[in-house]
Design a protein around this motif. Sequence first.
Motif, PDB file in Angstrom:
ATOM      1  N   LYS A 138       0.829  -1.207   0.000  1.00  0.00           N
ATOM      2  CA  LYS A 138       0.000   0.000   0.000  1.00  0.00           C
ATOM      3  C   LYS A 138       0.862   1.256   0.000  1.00  0.00           C
ATOM      4  CE  LYS A 138      -3.876   2.340   2.005  1.00  0.00           C
ATOM      5  NZ  LYS A 138      -5.129   2.171   2.674  1.00  0.00           N
ATOM      6  N   VAL A 139       1.936   1.258   0.758  1.00  0.00           N
ATOM      7  CA  VAL A 139       2.828   2.413   0.799  1.00  0.00           C
ATOM      8  C   VAL A 139       3.461   2.637  -0.580  1.00  0.00           C
ATOM      9  CG1 VAL A 139       5.008   3.280   1.759  1.00  0.00           C
ATOM     10  CG2 VAL A 139       3.293   2.263   3.265  1.00  0.00           C
ATOM     11  N   ILE A 140       3.866   1.559  -1.239  1.00  0.00           N
ATOM     12  CA  ILE A 140       4.547   1.666  -2.529  1.00  0.00           C
ATOM     13  C   ILE A 140       3.587   2.084  -3.631  1.00  0.00           C
ATOM     14  CG2 ILE A 140       5.775   0.373  -4.321  1.00  0.00           C
ATOM     15  CD1 ILE A 140       6.934  -1.362  -1.998  1.00  0.00           C
ATOM     16  N   THR A 141       2.418   1.437  -3.698  1.00  0.00           N
ATOM     17  CA  THR A 141       1.510   1.660  -4.824  1.00  0.00           C
ATOM     18  C   THR A 141       0.407   2.667  -4.540  1.00  0.00           C
ATOM     19  OG1 THR A 141      -0.009  -0.115  -4.188  1.00  0.00           O
ATOM     20  CG2 THR A 141       1.856  -0.708  -5.625  1.00  0.00           C
ATOM     21  N   GLY A 142       0.072   2.844  -3.276  1.00  0.00           N
ATOM     22  CA  GLY A 142      -1.058   3.703  -2.923  1.00  0.00           C
ATOM     23  C   GLY A 142      -2.383   2.968  -2.942  1.00  0.00           C
ATOM     24  N   ASP A 143      -2.366   1.695  -3.305  1.00  0.00           N
ATOM     25  CA  ASP A 143      -3.576   0.879  -3.357  1.00  0.00           C
ATOM     26  C   ASP A 143      -3.512  -0.211  -2.296  1.00  0.00           C
ATOM     27  OD1 ASP A 143      -4.474   2.303  -5.570  1.00  0.00           O
ATOM     28  OD2 ASP A 143      -3.662   0.863  -6.998  1.00  0.00           O
ATOM     29  N   ASP A 144      -4.677  -0.624  -1.808  1.00  0.00           N
ATOM     30  CA  ASP A 144      -4.732  -1.743  -0.883  1.00  0.00           C
ATOM     31  C   ASP A 144      -4.354  -3.023  -1.616  1.00  0.00           C
ATOM     32  OD1 ASP A 144      -5.574  -0.253   1.317  1.00  0.00           O
ATOM     33  OD2 ASP A 144      -7.687  -0.488   0.798  1.00  0.00           O
ATOM     34  N   TYR A 145      -3.674  -3.910  -0.902  1.00  0.00           N
ATOM     35  CA  TYR A 145      -3.329  -5.208  -1.467  1.00  0.00           C
ATOM     36  C   TYR A 145      -4.551  -6.107  -1.376  1.00  0.00           C
ATOM     37  CZ  TYR A 145      -1.432  -9.890  -1.909  1.00  0.00           C
ATOM     38  OH  TYR A 145      -1.216 -11.183  -2.303  1.00  0.00           O
ATOM     39  N   VAL A 146      -4.893  -6.722  -2.478  1.00  0.00           N
ATOM     40  CA  VAL A 146      -5.984  -7.680  -2.506  1.00  0.00           C
ATOM     41  C   VAL A 146      -5.389  -9.016  -2.925  1.00  0.00           C
ATOM     42  CG1 VAL A 146      -8.183  -8.289  -3.551  1.00  0.00           C
ATOM     43  CG2 VAL A 146      -7.631  -5.887  -3.130  1.00  0.00           C
ATOM     44  N   ALA A 147      -5.484  -9.977  -2.037  1.00  0.00           N
ATOM     45  CA  ALA A 147      -4.925 -11.296  -2.327  1.00  0.00           C
ATOM     46  C   ALA A 147      -5.669 -11.915  -3.496  1.00  0.00           C
ATOM     47  CB  ALA A 147      -5.029 -12.189  -1.103  1.00  0.00           C
ATOM     48  N   PRO A 148      -4.950 -12.569  -4.373  1.00  0.00           N
ATOM     49  CA  PRO A 148      -5.625 -13.214  -5.513  1.00  0.00           C
ATOM     50  C   PRO A 148      -6.530 -14.331  -5.019  1.00  0.00           C
ATOM     51  CG  PRO A 148      -3.293 -13.787  -5.464  1.00  0.00           C
ATOM     52  CD  PRO A 148      -3.526 -12.774  -4.389  1.00  0.00           C
ATOM     53  N   THR A 149      -7.653 -14.455  -5.661  1.00  0.00           N
ATOM     54  CA  THR A 149      -8.573 -15.529  -5.299  1.00  0.00           C
ATOM     55  C   THR A 149      -8.229 -16.753  -6.112  1.00  0.00           C
ATOM     56  OG1 THR A 149     -10.153 -14.795  -6.953  1.00  0.00           O
ATOM     57  CG2 THR A 149     -10.435 -13.945  -4.729  1.00  0.00           C
ATOM     58  N   LYS A 150      -8.322 -17.858  -5.466  1.00  0.00           N
ATOM     59  CA  LYS A 150      -8.042 -19.110  -6.164  1.00  0.00           C
ATOM     60  C   LYS A 150      -9.360 -19.628  -6.716  1.00  0.00           C
ATOM     61  CE  LYS A 150      -3.998 -20.486  -3.574  1.00  0.00           C
ATOM     62  NZ  LYS A 150      -3.303 -21.556  -2.898  1.00  0.00           N
ATOM     63  N   THR A 151      -9.377 -19.818  -7.989  1.00  0.00           N
ATOM     64  CA  THR A 151     -10.564 -20.365  -8.617  1.00  0.00           C
ATOM     65  C   THR A 151     -10.390 -21.867  -8.750  1.00  0.00           C
ATOM     66  OG1 THR A 151      -9.650 -19.960 -10.803  1.00  0.00           O
ATOM     67  CG2 THR A 151     -11.071 -18.258  -9.900  1.00  0.00           C
ATOM     68  N   PRO A 152     -11.450 -22.585  -8.488  1.00  0.00           N
ATOM     69  CA  PRO A 152     -11.318 -24.040  -8.616  1.00  0.00           C
ATOM     70  C   PRO A 152     -11.039 -24.401 -10.058  1.00  0.00           C
ATOM     71  CG  PRO A 152     -13.598 -23.419  -8.178  1.00  0.00           C
ATOM     72  CD  PRO A 152     -12.764 -22.172  -8.113  1.00  0.00           C
TER      73      PRO A 152
END
Length: 61
Positions: A36-50
């Motif tokens: 977040k500090v580097i990009t200015g955006d919240d980190y959103v963990a990738p979702t694992k799709t079955p």
Amino acid sequence: MVQIYTWAFQDWKTITKETLATVVGLPDGITAEDYKVITGDDYVAPTKTPTTQATTTSTTN
């Protein structure tokens, strides 16, 4: 490491948000807060799709 990723993303433009997200949580990587500090955006963990595996059947006459 955080400083290098900051330079790479903000100054050098040699790393993308997507690539930077792949190092979040790694032992030699960064934290979600660092992201977040580097990009200015919240980190959103990738979702694992079955994953589904296609099955094929063949018939012989």
